[in-house]
Each structure stands twice: as C-alpha cells, then as structure tokens.
Design an enzyme around this catalytic site. Sequence first.
Site, PDB file in Angstrom:
ATOM      1  N   THR A 110      -3.499 -17.443  11.954  1.00  0.00           N
ATOM      2  CA  THR A 110      -2.218 -18.134  11.775  1.00  0.00           C
ATOM      3  C   THR A 110      -2.124 -19.368  12.664  1.00  0.00           C
ATOM      4  OG1 THR A 110      -1.161 -16.032  11.277  1.00  0.00           O
ATOM      5  CG2 THR A 110       0.284 -17.833  11.905  1.00  0.00           C
ATOM      6  N   PRO A 151       0.720 -22.756  13.912  1.00  0.00           N
ATOM      7  CA  PRO A 151       2.154 -23.026  14.035  1.00  0.00           C
ATOM      8  C   PRO A 151       2.812 -23.532  12.753  1.00  0.00           C
ATOM      9  CG  PRO A 151       0.997 -23.793  15.983  1.00  0.00           C
ATOM     10  CD  PRO A 151      -0.051 -23.352  15.016  1.00  0.00           C
ATOM     11  N   TRP A 153       0.195 -16.394  17.283  1.00  0.00           N
ATOM     12  CA  TRP A 153       0.300 -14.972  16.989  1.00  0.00           C
ATOM     13  C   TRP A 153      -1.073 -14.295  17.005  1.00  0.00           C
ATOM     14  CZ3 TRP A 153       4.880 -13.907  18.129  1.00  0.00           C
ATOM     15  CH2 TRP A 153       5.935 -14.750  17.769  1.00  0.00           C
ATOM     16  N   ALA A 198      -6.407  -4.293   6.760  1.00  0.00           N
ATOM     17  CA  ALA A 198      -5.374  -4.421   7.783  1.00  0.00           C
ATOM     18  C   ALA A 198      -4.003  -4.075   7.213  1.00  0.00           C
ATOM     19  CB  ALA A 198      -5.377  -5.841   8.349  1.00  0.00           C
ATOM     20  N   GLU A 215       0.521  -9.392   9.105  1.00  0.00           N
ATOM     21  CA  GLU A 215      -0.459  -8.857   8.142  1.00  0.00           C
ATOM     22  C   GLU A 215      -0.006  -9.050   6.694  1.00  0.00           C
ATOM     23  OE1 GLU A 215      -2.934  -8.337   9.738  1.00  0.00           O
ATOM     24  OE2 GLU A 215      -2.446  -7.416  11.645  1.00  0.00           O
ATOM     25  N   ALA A 225       3.463 -11.318   5.135  1.00  0.00           N
ATOM     26  CA  ALA A 225       4.924 -11.222   5.132  1.00  0.00           C
ATOM     27  C   ALA A 225       5.403 -10.565   3.843  1.00  0.00           C
ATOM     28  CB  ALA A 225       5.550 -12.609   5.291  1.00  0.00           C
TER      29      ALA A 225
END
Length: 522
Positions: free
Chosen positions: A249, A251, A279, A379, A499, A501
């Site tokens: 990920t 920003p 993150w 995941a 993992e 949204a």
Amino acid sequence: MGDAATGARAVVDVLRSVVAGAAAHLASESPDQDQAVAYDVASISSAVAAAAELLKHDADLALLYAADVAADLAGRMTGRQAQWGVARTALDGVEAHLAAGRDPAFLERVAERVMATGEAGPRHLPDELRLVRSAFREFAEDRVVPVADRIHRDDEDIPADIIDGLADMGCFGLSVPAAYGGAAEGGDLLSMVVVTEELSRASLGAAGSLITRPEIIATAIVRGGTEEQKRRWLPPIASGERLCAVAVTEPDHGSDVAAITTAAVRDGDAWVLNGVKTWCTFAGRAHYLLVLARTDPSGHRGLSLFVVEKPSFTGHEWRLTQEGGGAVEGRAIRTLGYRGMHSFEVRFDRWRVPAGDLIGLDEGLGRGFYLQMQAFANARLQTAARAVGVMQAALERAVGYARQRSVFGRPLAGYQLTRTKIARMAALIAACRAFTYAAARAVADGDGQLEAAQVKQLACRAAEWVTREAQQLHGGYGYAEEYSVSRLFVDARVLSIFEGADEVLALRVIARRLTAHATKRT
C-alpha cells in the site's frame, strides 16, 4: 416450529435463487454503474454462502442465521426490486420458516445452549486439528492473554517470548512446504485457519496477525521464486529466524494496487528503490520486507516483487543507510487498535537491492501484481479466521458478563433481549467459521478466490457487530480499557479495511465474479 433443517434448507434455496437472479440482472446491466445494488448483492451472496455451509453442521443455528439473512435481504431490496431484477414475491413460500427462525422463544432456546458452553456451535474438526487447536489455545492462554491488554493500552512491542514460542511450535511454517522446512502438506490451509483463530481469540495485535505476513511472503516465493530463492528464504521464514512484513500500500494508492508508483530501476547488479509505502505492519521487527515496486510503466503488468532484507528493530522508529547515500526509514502510525505489531510508513530513498532479490529474477519481471494477488487470497482467508477468533472472544466475554451481572434485581442473562443477542452472535460466528473452513478447502483445491473474498468480507463486517453487541452488554464497563471487550471492539474495526477493503472486495471481486458466472450460465 417444524423441522429446523427443513426450514433452513428452504430459506437457503430461496436466497440462492434470489442471488442468482440478481447476479444475472446485474450482468445484463452494468455492476460498475449501479454500485449500490452491486454492493448489496455481493454482500448478501457472502451471507447466503455462509448459511449454506452452516446448514451442513447445525440446523438450529442455520435456521436462525438464514432467517436473519432473509430479513437483511428484504430490507436491501425494498423499493429497489426492479434494480435487483427480482419479484416482490421472491420470499413468498418460506414465511412460516422465517417466522420460526426469528421467533424470540426459538432464539432463547438457542441461547440456552450457547450460554451453557460459551461456544458458537460445533466445529467438526478431525482429531489432528483438534490437537492443533488445543495446543495453540493453551499457548495463547498462557503466554498471550496475560499481556494482551497491557500491550494494547501502552502500544508496546510484542514480547520476544511470544514470537519465540510460536516459532518453536512451527507457527511460521504453516504455509511453507515441508521440503523447505515448513509444515504445509498438499496445500492444506485448515491448520493455518485453526491456529489463526485461536491466536486471534487471545489478541489480534499481539498474536493473531503474526503469521499473516509469513503466509503472504511464503506464498509469493513458493509460486514465483527460483529454486535457489526458495532454499535461501523459506527455511528461515518457516523457523521464525527471519520475521516478515509486506510493503504494498502507498499513501495515494490503497486498494488500487495496480496504480502504485514506488519505483525500482536497474543499476548494474542492483535495483534502486524510491518511494513511500504505508500500513506496513511489523516492518520494524521484520528481517524481510516483501516490496511491490514498479519496474515498468505499463500498468499492473509493470510491477515486480522484491524481498528486501534488513535488521530487526524494536520500537516505533528506525532508519538504515547505505554507502553511496541510500536510505530506508520507518515510522509507526498511531492507531486506535490493532497494536503490538505496529503499522509503519516506510520510505525508500535510493535504496539498493541486489538483483538476486527480485522474486523470480528476470522471469519475475512484471509478475509482481499476479503473485501479490494470489498471496492476498490466502491472506483474506486468514483475515476471516482472525475475525472469527475476535468474535469468539467477544462471545465468551458477553456470556461470562451476562451470567454474573445483575440488573434491576435480575441476572442480565435472564432477560430475553440479552439471550436473543447472544443467540444471534453465536449464529453469525458459527456461519463465518463454517464458511472459513469451506473457503480454506476451496483455496487449497486451486481456486477459491471468490469464496476467500466472500468470507473475508462477511466475517470482518460481522466482527464489528458482534464485538459491538458484546461491548454493549457490558454497559459502561464495556467502554473501559480495564475490560478487554473494549480492545476487541477497536481491533475489530480494522478488519474490514485491510487485506482488501469491504467495498473493493464487494465491487471488484465478488460482484464481478458473480456476474461472470451468471453470464456463463446464460
């Protein structure tokens, strides 16, 4: 009331028919244009799939849960039947079963059983997995539970004895093939699911998420790495000698993984990384960072995966420099929950990575997006198991508190509303658990992308409701950090975000696959 199994089966059949019809209607329109309906159809499809799995294990809980799903469906369709492509009479014919499944007296009977055991229905595990579950529950009770609230309150690091203990139990090798020092056999993922649930029951941030990152990185290496890379990286991951984190990920690019901008440029025998990742959970303690970077400007086909090696750091900040001016640094992001592992923003500034650390070497160029997405399927499955563990902990605390607390001269557990809440919590947990097991089998069989996305979406939203209700039953004490139910509530909130949204899974994975399947059938 009639036979619960017969009623649950009838309701599930009708729900499946509605979902199939809605998916076919969406396929004839445009799910990307009508996102509100597509989201609702995807969400209901996840719940219906869970109800079908629960029906195989517990008729009473299945009837209760299926009836609640039908009520949810009716609310979502009201005034929008035309957009769903479903008749107003879609639920006609099962009204008696719905009435039975939503009858407060029936819910109270279910609650009696739940409050007697603190369990959300049977698990139906084979003997070997029962032993695995027992071993990890004992570890979690002895090592994790005593420190979980303190780690959360003070935002501490996870104690080394927890990490070392889990390494000794083979926890980090659950997805690593036996040939490379792990315990994975034939793609079986049920062990990972069972272990994850038990650790998450003790603490999401201090234990339940520890094996997610090695799960992701090991899957990527197994699928895309060279033989030399597998033998170099997988054994120390499996043994716990090397801890892992994932840096995907950015920003400005969360769920839109294909749009990331962190760049890797070839310079002789190295790749030079520049960019910012965010993150990156556990990036301080990790020795290996799985970094997705752009090696070519051509969209998702221009992404590649690197294993960036670094020393392990405790605390909330760290920095490394190289000869020639390269640097990488991490700063922990303060969060309202999910503490212990710490989630970092990681900045790469001309950081040189050996060419041999590109997963797959030259053949791995441009394969990073695909390898990352395949790893994320595992995941997502694991995140569903984390949600189930958090919900189970919340149920146990709700039952325990309701038994010992008196309100207006009566035990809290004696009130009908308390009991119906507990019954619904149990049914939801049991449905998510049954679906998680089924999805694990589907992913292990080589597909399961849809099921993994569905169960992740469902279980993570469910965890917010279950922990909220458990906290509510505690009254004012539920808002106090002295009671761990407050930790469970804030921890659960992150589950629908990472993992994959909730909205992205619903629209870009579940709805698209449902409509694709519907198109094939026509």
